[in-house]
Motif scaffolding. Structure first.
Motif, PDB file in Angstrom:
ATOM      1  N   ALA A   1       9.629  15.148 -26.804  1.00  0.00           N
ATOM      2  CA  ALA A   1       8.807  16.246 -26.318  1.00  0.00           C
ATOM      3  C   ALA A   1       9.624  17.530 -26.376  1.00  0.00           C
ATOM      4  O   ALA A   1      10.857  17.497 -26.358  1.00  0.00           O
ATOM      5  N   PRO A   2       8.955  18.678 -26.413  1.00  0.00           N
ATOM      6  CA  PRO A   2       9.678  19.955 -26.471  1.00  0.00           C
ATOM      7  C   PRO A   2      10.656  20.097 -25.317  1.00  0.00           C
ATOM      8  O   PRO A   2      10.298  19.881 -24.153  1.00  0.00           O
ATOM      9  N   GLY A   3      11.893  20.454 -25.650  1.00  0.00           N
ATOM     10  CA  GLY A   3      12.903  20.672 -24.629  1.00  0.00           C
ATOM     11  C   GLY A   3      13.477  19.414 -24.018  1.00  0.00           C
ATOM     12  O   GLY A   3      14.264  19.493 -23.073  1.00  0.00           O
ATOM     13  N   LYS A   4      13.098  18.254 -24.544  1.00  0.00           N
ATOM     14  CA  LYS A   4      13.589  16.989 -23.997  1.00  0.00           C
ATOM     15  C   LYS A   4      14.321  16.190 -25.070  1.00  0.00           C
ATOM     16  O   LYS A   4      14.156  16.422 -26.263  1.00  0.00           O
ATOM     17  N   GLN A   5      15.117  15.236 -24.592  1.00  0.00           N
ATOM     18  CA  GLN A   5      15.825  14.357 -25.524  1.00  0.00           C
ATOM     19  C   GLN A   5      14.869  13.327 -26.103  1.00  0.00           C
ATOM     20  O   GLN A   5      13.856  12.970 -25.496  1.00  0.00           O
ATOM     21  N   ARG A   6      15.219  12.858 -27.283  1.00  0.00           N
ATOM     22  CA  ARG A   6      14.444  11.793 -27.897  1.00  0.00           C
ATOM     23  C   ARG A   6      14.601  10.524 -27.064  1.00  0.00           C
ATOM     24  O   ARG A   6      15.708  10.185 -26.642  1.00  0.00           O
ATOM     25  N   GLU A   7      13.493   9.831 -26.824  1.00  0.00           N
ATOM     26  CA  GLU A   7      13.546   8.633 -25.995  1.00  0.00           C
ATOM     27  C   GLU A   7      12.904   7.455 -26.718  1.00  0.00           C
ATOM     28  O   GLU A   7      11.945   7.625 -27.484  1.00  0.00           O
ATOM     29  N   LEU A   8      13.429   6.271 -26.438  1.00  0.00           N
ATOM     30  CA  LEU A   8      12.884   5.048 -27.006  1.00  0.00           C
ATOM     31  C   LEU A   8      11.602   4.680 -26.272  1.00  0.00           C
ATOM     32  O   LEU A   8      11.586   4.604 -25.043  1.00  0.00           O
ATOM     33  N   VAL A   9      10.554   4.439 -27.021  1.00  0.00           N
ATOM     34  CA  VAL A   9       9.253   4.105 -26.450  1.00  0.00           C
ATOM     35  C   VAL A   9       8.992   2.601 -26.526  1.00  0.00           C
ATOM     36  O   VAL A   9       8.584   1.982 -25.548  1.00  0.00           O
ATOM     37  N   ALA A  10       9.223   2.020 -27.700  1.00  0.00           N
ATOM     38  CA  ALA A  10       8.920   0.601 -27.889  1.00  0.00           C
ATOM     39  C   ALA A  10       9.770   0.045 -29.017  1.00  0.00           C
ATOM     40  O   ALA A  10      10.162   0.771 -29.930  1.00  0.00           O
ATOM     41  N   ARG A  11      10.014  -1.247 -28.936  1.00  0.00           N
ATOM     42  CA  ARG A  11      10.843  -1.936 -29.923  1.00  0.00           C
ATOM     43  C   ARG A  11      10.211  -3.273 -30.270  1.00  0.00           C
ATOM     44  O   ARG A  11       9.669  -3.956 -29.396  1.00  0.00           O
ATOM     45  N   ILE A  12      10.303  -3.634 -31.549  1.00  0.00           N
ATOM     46  CA  ILE A  12       9.870  -4.959 -31.982  1.00  0.00           C
ATOM     47  C   ILE A  12      10.954  -5.544 -32.881  1.00  0.00           C
ATOM     48  O   ILE A  12      11.485  -4.866 -33.764  1.00  0.00           O
ATOM     49  N   THR A  13      11.309  -6.791 -32.621  1.00  0.00           N
ATOM     50  CA  THR A  13      12.345  -7.448 -33.406  1.00  0.00           C
ATOM     51  C   THR A  13      11.740  -8.101 -34.641  1.00  0.00           C
ATOM     52  O   THR A  13      10.518  -8.164 -34.806  1.00  0.00           O
TER      53      THR A  13
END
Length: 120
Positions: free
Chosen positions: A40-52
């Motif tokens: 999001a603007p002004g925020k760090q990139r964040e992990l939302v979901a992961r699939i192996t």
């Protein structure tokens, strides 16, 4: 040339749904593990979901119960189904994946991002 291409972003009202796609193309055999991130603007990139590679999934607490990550191995595509969207989900969403290429395992490929905007 190996690349990831995201699609499916857009503008949606709060409470609505979107499905993002991440398609791998080029000299690849399969997608190994894959993640969806957002920034999001002004925020760090964040992990939302992961699939192996085996199909196990993990989610950020903020999206549990609303988002679902899945994969279609025959299409070399990973999806993110987003339901009950909130304005705070507004961000650029990025796909990240490790790919089995014809030349070996390639790690940490990124797509170009797709914008998701949720209006209140």
């Amino acid at each position: 040339q190996v690349q990831l291409v995201e699609s499916g972003g857009g503008l949606v009202q709060a409470g609505g749904s979107l499905r993002l796609s991440c398609a791998a193309s080029g000299s690849i055999r399969s997608i190994n593990a894959a993640d969806w991130y957002r920034q999001a603007p002004g925020k760090q990139r964040e992990l939302v979901a992961r699939i192996t590679s085996g199909g196990s999934t993990n989610y950020a607490d903020s999206v549990k119960g609303r988002f679902t990550i899945s994969r279609a191995n025959s299409k070399n595509t990973v999806y993110l189904q987003m339901n009950s969207l909130k304005p705070e989900d507004t961000a650029v969403y990025y796909c990240n994946a490790d790919l089995e290429t014809f030349y070996g395992l390639g790690r940490d490929y990124w797509g170009q991002g797709t914008q998701v905007t949720v209006s209140s």
